[in-house]
Every structure is written in structure tokens, then in C-alpha cells.
Design a protein around this motif. Structure first.
Motif, PDB file in Angstrom:
ATOM      1  N   ARG A  65       0.828  -1.201   0.000  1.00 44.47           N
ATOM      2  CA  ARG A  65       0.000   0.000   0.000  1.00 44.47           C
ATOM      3  C   ARG A  65       0.866   1.257   0.000  1.00 44.47           C
ATOM      4  N   ARG A  68       2.163   1.691  -3.417  1.00 41.04           N
ATOM      5  CA  ARG A  68       1.102   2.192  -4.295  1.00 41.04           C
ATOM      6  C   ARG A  68       0.877   3.688  -4.090  1.00 41.04           C
ATOM      7  N   GLU A  69       0.962   4.146  -2.848  1.00 40.16           N
ATOM      8  CA  GLU A  69       0.763   5.572  -2.589  1.00 40.16           C
ATOM      9  C   GLU A  69       1.828   6.403  -3.306  1.00 40.16           C
ATOM     10  N   LEU A 134      -5.596   0.709  -9.846  1.00 37.86           N
ATOM     11  CA  LEU A 134      -6.069   1.200  -8.562  1.00 37.86           C
ATOM     12  C   LEU A 134      -7.058   0.206  -7.975  1.00 37.86           C
ATOM     13  N   PRO A 135      -7.072   0.046  -6.657  1.00 40.88           N
ATOM     14  CA  PRO A 135      -8.035  -0.879  -6.045  1.00 40.88           C
ATOM     15  C   PRO A 135      -9.450  -0.322  -6.136  1.00 40.88           C
ATOM     16  N   ALA A 136     -10.419  -1.209  -6.025  1.00 39.12           N
ATOM     17  CA  ALA A 136     -11.814  -0.780  -5.969  1.00 39.12           C
ATOM     18  C   ALA A 136     -12.123  -0.275  -4.569  1.00 39.12           C
ATOM     19  N   LEU A 137     -12.932   0.757  -4.487  1.00 32.92           N
ATOM     20  CA  LEU A 137     -13.341   1.295  -3.192  1.00 32.92           C
ATOM     21  C   LEU A 137     -14.080   0.237  -2.379  1.00 32.92           C
ATOM     22  N   GLU A 138     -13.733   0.136  -1.112  1.00 32.29           N
ATOM     23  CA  GLU A 138     -14.480  -0.669  -0.148  1.00 32.29           C
ATOM     24  C   GLU A 138     -14.924   0.287   0.958  1.00 32.29           C
ATOM     25  N   PRO A 183     -11.367   7.459 -10.681  1.00 31.93           N
ATOM     26  CA  PRO A 183     -10.424   7.732  -9.596  1.00 31.93           C
ATOM     27  C   PRO A 183     -11.016   8.677  -8.550  1.00 31.93           C
ATOM     28  N   GLY A 186     -10.778   9.202  -1.709  1.00 29.86           N
ATOM     29  CA  GLY A 186     -11.115   8.205  -0.702  1.00 29.86           C
ATOM     30  C   GLY A 186     -11.225   8.729   0.715  1.00 29.86           C
ATOM     31  N   ARG A 208      -5.646   6.172   0.200  1.00 28.93           N
ATOM     32  CA  ARG A 208      -6.965   5.619  -0.081  1.00 28.93           C
ATOM     33  C   ARG A 208      -7.454   5.939  -1.497  1.00 28.93           C
ATOM     34  N   SER A 210      -8.509   5.342  -5.019  1.00 28.22           N
ATOM     35  CA  SER A 210      -9.067   4.094  -5.528  1.00 28.22           C
ATOM     36  C   SER A 210     -10.016   4.403  -6.680  1.00 28.22           C
TER      37      SER A 210
END
Length: 301
Positions: A65, A68-69, A134-138, A183, A186, A208, A210
Motif C-alpha cells: 500500500r 502504491r501511494e 487502482l483498487p476498488a473502493l471498499e 479515480p 477516498g 486511499r 481508488s
């Protein structure tokens, strides 16, 4: 959560300061005046003013993470979005933790709500990057852990929050969003948009970022307006700069409750190390139970 589990996740101040000093030594940064920014918990942030560097320390399990940031920041800068600049292309490993290094924003002040709306509008105009995924928002990720970490709160209140979590998970899945997914930041509150002493507006805290509905970013300002943390004039400045008002969308009440649950659960997670927050947590839970009660939440705790 057990004490053992909590100790693996959270730092204490002395340990965080020691790690920050080690990172400065390894990276040949001048550590004169090194000091902590904000509280220490799962993460810790320090400023090395002589080197004009900000260090963010987190658990090694979050290395991907953290990387990724950094890559998100590099991507956004390439798209002309003014974000905080990473000073190293990968995290620094140190004693079971990792640190990322960022440019210092000189003499920062919290940006205006208009700055926030403008910045989100620019971010939301972007397509998903092609050079990274990018990850999907959770939207409710982490809430259960927050509740597990709570201490000293009424058992019935905690059971209520867990029921709310399950009900809002189901309600979120039924939402029909008006804006296209893409995008998002988050965690789009005003403290994550700062204005430097030179007048430059910069976006911070990119962990965050995403892919998700744009409403997730705009609900934050609407929630703050709902709670009275933004004045009507401040919220008008936000929606004028952004170009639309999430309160006009049919799903607004559901997203508002999700945001308030997240805020409450996060506060609950701090009650073990900050018992002073238990009264505020109890007040917030009472207003979630009964929306007719005064929404008197204390900002900035």
C-alpha cells in the motif's frame, strides 16, 4: 482485539521516534529538530525540518500500500494534479516497519472548501491510470476492526454499531450512483488539501486513492455541513467549485449514514489509548440510534 494484536499494529511514541531517527541516519537526512506530526497509532508521521522531509512510518504488512501511494503520487503529478511529492521511489524498510519520504509543504494551512471542491473536480475528471491498477473502493473496509479495538463502551451500543454495519453494507450494494465511477481520493476532507506559505494548493494523504463512485468523495463535505462543521457559506463554496451537490441525489441519506458510522467507529477504536474520547463516542452513537437528537459532534477529536 487482544493486547497482543494491538501491539503488533500500533506504535508507541518512543518506538516511533527511534524508527524515525534510524530512517534519517540511513537516508543521510539531517535530523536536527526532528519532531512528530500528530498522534502515534498504527502509523506515525514526522517532520525533519532541516532536511525539508516528511517521514510516514507504517507496518511492514502495508508495504504494498505504501508503494502504491508513491506510484499514485507520481501518476497524479504526471497528470498535472498538485499532490505531495514523494522523495524516494520505494519505501524504506526498518525493524518490521516501512517509511515513505515526502517533500515538506512549507508553512501549510488548511485549504478552503472552495479549494477542496476545485481539487476534487480536477481529480474526478481523470480516467483510470493505464500504468497501474487502482483498487476498488471498499466503503466499509476497516470498520469491523475499528469496533473490535474499542474499549470501555457500552455493550449494547457496540452491538448496535455492528448491526448498523451489516445493514449499511446491504444498503450500499443497492445504491444507484448518479456520477460515473473513476479515480477518487477516498478520504476527501479539508485537512487533506493544504495551501503552502507560497500559496500553492496541494493534495495530501493518497493511501486511499481508488476507483469508486465520485459521490464517496463529495459526501465528506456534505456530512460536515450536516454536522455543522462547515457553515452554509463554506458548503456553498464547495459545491460551487465542484459543480454539483450530492444532497440532491436519492442515495444521499444512505451514504451520509455510512460516513457517520465510519467516523464513529474510528473514534471508538481510539478509546483504549484515549479514554477521554469515550464520552464523545457515546454521544455519537446516541445520535446514530436516534436521528432526532441534536447532532452535536465535536470536530477535531
Amino acid at each position: 482485539m487482544s493486547e497482543r494484536g494491538r501491539s503488533r499494529r500500533n506504535l508507541d511514541t518512543a518506538a516511533a521516534e527511534r524508527l524515525a531517527g534510524i530512517v534519517c541516519a540511513r537516508e543521510n537526512l539531517d535530523s536536527v529538530g526532528l519532531h512528530r506530526l500528530g498522534p502515534v497509532g498504527a502509523n506515525a508521521t514526522f517532520l525533519a525540518p532541516a532536511a525539508h522531509v516528511v517521514l510516514r512510518i507504517t507496518s511492514a504488512e502495508h508495504t504494498r500500500r505504501a508503494l502504491r501511494e508513491i506510484r499514485v503520487a507520481q501518476w497524479l503529478l504526471s497528470e498535472g494534479i498538485p499532490v505531495v511529492r514523494p522523495l524516494r521511489s520505494s519505501p524504506v524498510a526498518v525493524d518490521g516497519r516501512v517509511a515513505t519520504l515526502w517533500e515538506e509543504i512549507p508553512d501549510p494551512t488548511i485549504a478552503s472548501t472552495g479549494d477542496l471542491g476545485e481539487m476534487l473536480g480536477r481529480l474526478h475528471a481523470l480516467e483510470a491510470p493505464t500504468q497501474m491498477e487502482l483498487p476498488a473502493l471498499e466503503p466499509l473496509a476497516g470498520v469491523e476492526d475499528y469496533l473490535d479495538s474499542a474499549e470501555g463502551l457500552d455493550a449494547d451500543d457496540m452491538a448496535f454499531l455492528r448491526r448498523q454495519l451489516e445493514e449499511l453494507r446491504a444498503a450500499y450494494a443497492r445504491l444507484d450512483f448518479a456520477l460515473p465511477a473513476g479515480p477518487i481520493h477516498g478520504d476527501a476532507h479539508r485537512k487533506n488539501i493544504v495551501r503552502s506559505g507560497e500559496g500553492r494548493v496541494v493534495m495530501l494523504d493518497l493511501e486511499r486513492v481508488s476507483i469508486g463512485p465520485r459521490e464517496w468523495d463529495t459526501i465528506v463535505a456534505a456530512t460536515y455541513a450536516h454536522l455543522g462543521w462547515y457553515t452554509p457559506e463554506e458548503y456553498t463554496a464547495f459545491i460551487t467549485a465542484y459543480g454539483s451537490d450530492v444532497r440532491n441525489w436519492a442515495g444521499f441519506p444512505t451514504l451520509l449514514e455510512i460516513r457517520k458510522l465510519r467516523m464513529t467507529a474510528w473514534l471508538c477504536s481510539r478509546t483504549g489509548r484515549e479514554p477521554r474520547l469515550r464520552a464523545e463516542a457515546t454521544q455519537r452513537i446516541a445520535t446514530l440510534r436516534d436521528s432526532s437528537r441534536s447532532q452535536e459532534w465535536t470536530p477535531g477529536v
